[in-house]
Design an enzyme around this catalytic site. Structure first.
Site, PDB file in Angstrom:
ATOM      1  N   LYS A  55      -1.844   2.098   1.485  1.00  0.00           N
ATOM      2  CA  LYS A  55      -2.103   0.869   1.123  1.00  0.00           C
ATOM      3  C   LYS A  55      -1.430  -0.257   1.325  1.00  0.00           C
ATOM      4  O   LYS A  55      -2.155  -1.320   2.014  1.00  0.00           O
ATOM      5  CB  LYS A  55      -2.165   0.787  -0.486  1.00  0.00           C
ATOM      6  CG  LYS A  55      -3.084   1.908  -1.125  1.00  0.00           C
ATOM      7  CD  LYS A  55      -2.905   1.972  -2.700  1.00  0.00           C
ATOM      8  CE  LYS A  55      -3.928   3.047  -3.217  1.00  0.00           C
ATOM      9  NZ  LYS A  55      -3.549   3.170  -4.719  1.00  0.00           N
ATOM     10  N   GLN A  99      -0.099   2.234  -9.563  1.00  0.00           N
ATOM     11  CA  GLN A  99      -0.408   3.614  -9.045  1.00  0.00           C
ATOM     12  C   GLN A  99      -0.344   4.616 -10.238  1.00  0.00           C
ATOM     13  O   GLN A  99       0.663   4.566 -10.821  1.00  0.00           O
ATOM     14  CB  GLN A  99       0.676   4.064  -7.826  1.00  0.00           C
ATOM     15  CG  GLN A  99       0.340   5.375  -7.292  1.00  0.00           C
ATOM     16  CD  GLN A  99      -1.060   5.583  -6.568  1.00  0.00           C
ATOM     17  OE1 GLN A  99      -1.261   4.390  -5.816  1.00  0.00           O
ATOM     18  NE2 GLN A  99      -1.552   6.466  -6.476  1.00  0.00           N
ATOM     19  N   ASP A 122      -7.804  -2.616  -9.053  1.00  0.00           N
ATOM     20  CA  ASP A 122      -8.651  -1.200  -9.070  1.00  0.00           C
ATOM     21  C   ASP A 122      -9.850  -1.344 -10.173  1.00  0.00           C
ATOM     22  O   ASP A 122     -10.487  -0.387 -10.223  1.00  0.00           O
ATOM     23  CB  ASP A 122      -7.408  -0.562 -10.071  1.00  0.00           C
ATOM     24  CG  ASP A 122      -6.973   0.505  -9.103  1.00  0.00           C
ATOM     25  OD1 ASP A 122      -7.560   0.876  -8.030  1.00  0.00           O
ATOM     26  OD2 ASP A 122      -5.581   0.837  -9.523  1.00  0.00           O
TER      27      ASP A 122
END
Length: 301
Positions: A55, A99, A122
């Site tokens: 990422k 995460q 997200d």
């Protein structure tokens, strides 16, 4: 090899990243603003660390500022909460991603709720879930957004199509249903406890498999000519007995690919289908968040 067209998510995602990079360049030239993505990882899980590293690399390739915060596995709730609070007010950070999964002693719901909804790239915050549910602009979960983009590129208008989603998670199944409703599909959300699940799947013009069970969706569950989006990423023993005995594995989706390709009209492979779209959409969300923070209408990606 059957007749189904392969939907190349890797190539499509590369195009999305290129468009995001161009848009970010224009934003920087217009007002000196560089989108910034902060990724937080707790613990030392190798797969999560690799994913976080990828990422960060993709963010840098897109011309973003990339901030990675690696915390030890025994980090307490207060320490993590304090870091998120700092990132929320950091003007250089436009997107925050924590995460998952987090270590068991941490409250995942509380952590996700602590992120500023306008930096929640997200798309997991309850505010963004609510915005999606009622059709307001917001940050949409990356994997379902990527699935929608692939479907629209493959099929054009989705209006009137019968869509079946197998899986009801907050991360994929539920937001996927909202996106498909917004595209004027007739939507059924099915799951492992659905009565006559094969029969429900056979109704689908669009079948999205997001149940997390390797090769659960069989070829004879699929309507002839249907478009199949396989979100599953499952690691199973290698098909070669010798390699399996040596502990080698392979990655398969939630769909029995070799069977499905004989029936479907189009299908995403695993790997190389939905997976690359998730990071591409994360970058697109970060770019949009940076624009909105500055009061600028983002370019269409």
């Amino acid at each position: 090899m059957g007749s189904a067209r392969l939907i190349d998510g890797k190539a499509f995602a590369a195009g999305v990243v290129e468009r995001v990079r161009d848009a970010a360049d224009r934003l920087r030239e217009a007002c000196g603003l560089t989108p910034g993505l902060a990724v937080v990882i707790v613990g030392d899980d190798p797969a999560s660390r690799l994913y976080v590293r990828n990422k960060g690399l993709r963010a840098q390739e897109a011309g973003f500022a990339s901030f990675t915060h690696v915390l030890p596995a025994d980090t307490d709730q207060a320490t993590l909460d304090n870091l998120i609070a700092e990132l929320n007010i950091d003007p250089a950070v436009h997107g925050i991603l924590v995460q998952l999964p987090l270590p068991a002693h941490l409250d995942t719901t509380a952590v996700l709720s602590a992120i500023d909804p306008d930096k929640d790239v997200d798309g997991f915050h309850v505010v963004n879930a609510g915005r999606l549910a009622v059709g307001l602009p917001g940050l949409v979960p990356c994997t379902p957004l990527g699935c929608l983009m692939l479907l629209q590129a493959e099929l054009g208008s989705l209006s009137g199509a019968e869509a079946v989603i197998v899986g009801r998670s907050n991360i994929v199944g539920k937001p996927m249903a909202q996106l498909l409703l917004g595209a004027d599909c007739t939507v059924t959300v099915a799951h492992s406890r659905t009565r006559d699940l094969p029969g429900v799947c056979r109704r689908a013009d669009i079948l999205v498999a997001a149940v997390g069970r390797p090769e659960m969706i069989r070829g004879d569950w699929i309507k002839s000519g249907a478009t199949v989006i396989d979100v599953g990423i499952n690691r199973v023993p290698h098909s070669d007995p010798v390699l399996a005995a040596a502990g080698k594995t392979r990655v398969v989706g939630d769909v029995a690919f070799a069977e499905a390709i004989e029936v479907a009209g189009a299908i995403t492979p695993v790997p190389g289908g939905v997976g690359p779209m998730t990071i591409a959409c994360l970058l697109a969300n970060t770019y949009s968040a940076a624009c909105r923070r500055a009061g600028i209408v983002p370019d269409r990606i």
